[in-house]
Design an enzyme around this catalytic site. Structure first.
Site, PDB file in Angstrom:
ATOM      1  N   LYS A  29       0.835  -1.198   0.000  1.00  0.00           N
ATOM      2  CA  LYS A  29       0.000   0.000   0.000  1.00  0.00           C
ATOM      3  C   LYS A  29       0.872   1.251   0.000  1.00  0.00           C
ATOM      4  CE  LYS A  29      -3.749   2.075   2.747  1.00  0.00           C
ATOM      5  NZ  LYS A  29      -4.621   2.381   1.607  1.00  0.00           N
ATOM      6  N   GLY A  31       2.613   4.688   0.990  1.00  0.00           N
ATOM      7  CA  GLY A  31       2.957   5.330   2.250  1.00  0.00           C
ATOM      8  C   GLY A  31       3.500   4.424   3.340  1.00  0.00           C
ATOM      9  N   VAL A  32       3.834   3.177   2.989  1.00  0.00           N
ATOM     10  CA  VAL A  32       4.331   2.258   4.024  1.00  0.00           C
ATOM     11  C   VAL A  32       5.858   2.148   4.042  1.00  0.00           C
ATOM     12  CG1 VAL A  32       2.209   0.894   4.030  1.00  0.00           C
ATOM     13  CG2 VAL A  32       4.090   0.222   2.514  1.00  0.00           C
ATOM     14  N   THR A  35       9.915   2.190  -0.785  1.00  0.00           N
ATOM     15  CA  THR A  35      11.163   2.635  -1.411  1.00  0.00           C
ATOM     16  C   THR A  35      12.344   2.474  -0.469  1.00  0.00           C
ATOM     17  OG1 THR A  35       9.999   4.199  -2.837  1.00  0.00           O
ATOM     18  CG2 THR A  35      12.345   4.586  -2.480  1.00  0.00           C
ATOM     19  N   ASP A  58       7.220   3.257  -9.868  1.00  0.00           N
ATOM     20  CA  ASP A  58       6.264   4.168  -9.229  1.00  0.00           C
ATOM     21  C   ASP A  58       6.393   5.538  -9.881  1.00  0.00           C
ATOM     22  OD1 ASP A  58       4.783   5.826  -7.574  1.00  0.00           O
ATOM     23  OD2 ASP A  58       5.395   4.782  -5.741  1.00  0.00           O
ATOM     24  N   GLU A 236      -1.408  -1.519  10.756  1.00  0.00           N
ATOM     25  CA  GLU A 236      -2.718  -0.869  10.787  1.00  0.00           C
ATOM     26  C   GLU A 236      -3.691  -1.689   9.947  1.00  0.00           C
ATOM     27  OE1 GLU A 236      -2.445   3.169   9.516  1.00  0.00           O
ATOM     28  OE2 GLU A 236      -1.122   3.771  11.160  1.00  0.00           O
ATOM     29  N   ASN A 263       6.767  -2.263   8.706  1.00  0.00           N
ATOM     30  CA  ASN A 263       7.603  -1.062   8.827  1.00  0.00           C
ATOM     31  C   ASN A 263       6.994  -0.059   9.808  1.00  0.00           C
ATOM     32  OD1 ASN A 263       9.829   0.514   8.199  1.00  0.00           O
ATOM     33  ND2 ASN A 263       8.912   1.414   6.374  1.00  0.00           N
TER      34      ASN A 263
END
Length: 332
Positions: A29, A31-32, A35, A58, A236, A263
């Protein structure tokens, strides 16, 4: 009894030590921290492999930011490394936006116009993006990197990237079956464009070469000895849900996946008082870590910390990458 087996090593050491691997995808997903994780994995691989390439698919192209160095659509050596290279490709771009290096032959007679290729594939819906990937893969395979790491876009793009060999095989197969009928038309078409050196046989050979490479890539993608996928998530609900969906889709596609990175974790010292926000977040992540342990007991689950500072620049990535090999422990 299976239940008595010890848990798998909570690191990516199994991937780094697997010499047969050619393609490693890192995804999850948005924002985790994909990179940071893919860059760190590439750094660790560069210690044990002859040559390593990391490719960003990306559109945000975060590996330029991660290494604090501008990368392009052609493999470029990463500053501070002798055997680590990086490149960025736009998954939304078609063949027409690829640089000329992708279409060069040994001489002018073998050079195939991007425009001609574009016209040929326009008749096959959905193949343009896949053909763009195909040209990139052909270039990459020709350079003989020991291993290639993909820093992928969020899940939807990633699944299309995984499936692109099948799309291209199907599309090129149709074209090649029609090539005898198309040959006179193609000859007229390229003649009208004033490209006397390009004929139907040249185009047909180009497609044959492409299909051969893509068929090989497709076989390698389905081979767990040569290809694997690393899922990155945070502790989450939505991230865990997306990870489970991704694992199921990868399994359907026949892609090996047995490593998960969790992470941005808080590592709190329970013997000391923490702020209420930190304590609440810690409690939430503990809940989802328990779920991850239940869902993925046969996976290598690597836990990475949430840091005070961002991971940016070669030295910072080198330091952070050690957490992929040795489970992180907070300082006393």
């Amino acid at each position: 009894m299976v239940d008595n087996l010890p848990p798998l090593e909570p690191s990516l050491q199994n991937l780094v030590e697997q010499e047969s691997l050619k393609w490693i995808f890192v995804g999850g997903k948005g924002g985790v921290g994909k990179t940071t994780c893919s860059s760190s994995l590439a750094v660790q691989l560069s210690k044990v492999r002859e040559s390593v390439l990391i490719i960003s698919t990306d559109p945000a192209h975060n590996i330029s930011d991660a290494f604090d160095q501008k990368f392009t659509k052609v493999p470029t050596k990463v500053n501070g490394f002798d055997n680590l290279f990086a490149m960025e490709i736009d998954p939304n771009a078609g063949l027409g936006e690829l640089p000329d290096e992708y279409f060069e032959g040994e001489n002018e007679a073998l050079r195939v116009s991007k425009g001609v290729m574009q016209e040929m594939i326009n008749a096959l819906p959905g193949i343009d993006e896949a053909m763009s990937y195909a040209e990139v893969m052909k270039l990459v395979k020709g350079m003989n990197f020991s291993v290639v790491v993909f820093d992928t876009a969020p899940t939807g793009h990633t699944l299309r990237l995984i499936a692109f060999p099948q799309v291209v095989e199907k599309g090129l197969g149709k074209l090649l079956r029609l090539k005898m009928k198309l040959a006179p038309l193609l000859s007229q078409f390229v003649s009208m464009l004033g490209m006397a050196d390009v004929n139907a046989d040249t185009l047909s050979q180009k497609l044959d070469d492409m299909l051969r490479v893509i068929t090989q890539v497709n076989e390698q993608f389905k081979n767990p000895d040569q290809t694997t996928f690393v899922c990155v998530c945070i502790a989450e609900f939505f991230s865990l849900y997306e990870t489970e969906r991704l694992v199921q889709e990868l399994t359907k596609c026949g892609i090996d996946v047995h490593n998960i990175i969790v992470n941005q974790l808080l590592f709190l010292d329970k013997s000391h008082n923490s702020c209420s926000m930190c304590a609440s977040r810690f409690k939430i992540q503990e809940k989802y870590l328990d779920q991850i342990a239940d869902l993925y007991e046969d996976f290598h689950v690597t836990k990475l910390p949430l840091l005070e500072k961002e991971v940016r620049g070669p030295e910072s990535i080198k330091s952070f990458s050690e957490n992929l090999m040795i489970p992180y422990k907070p300082k006393e």
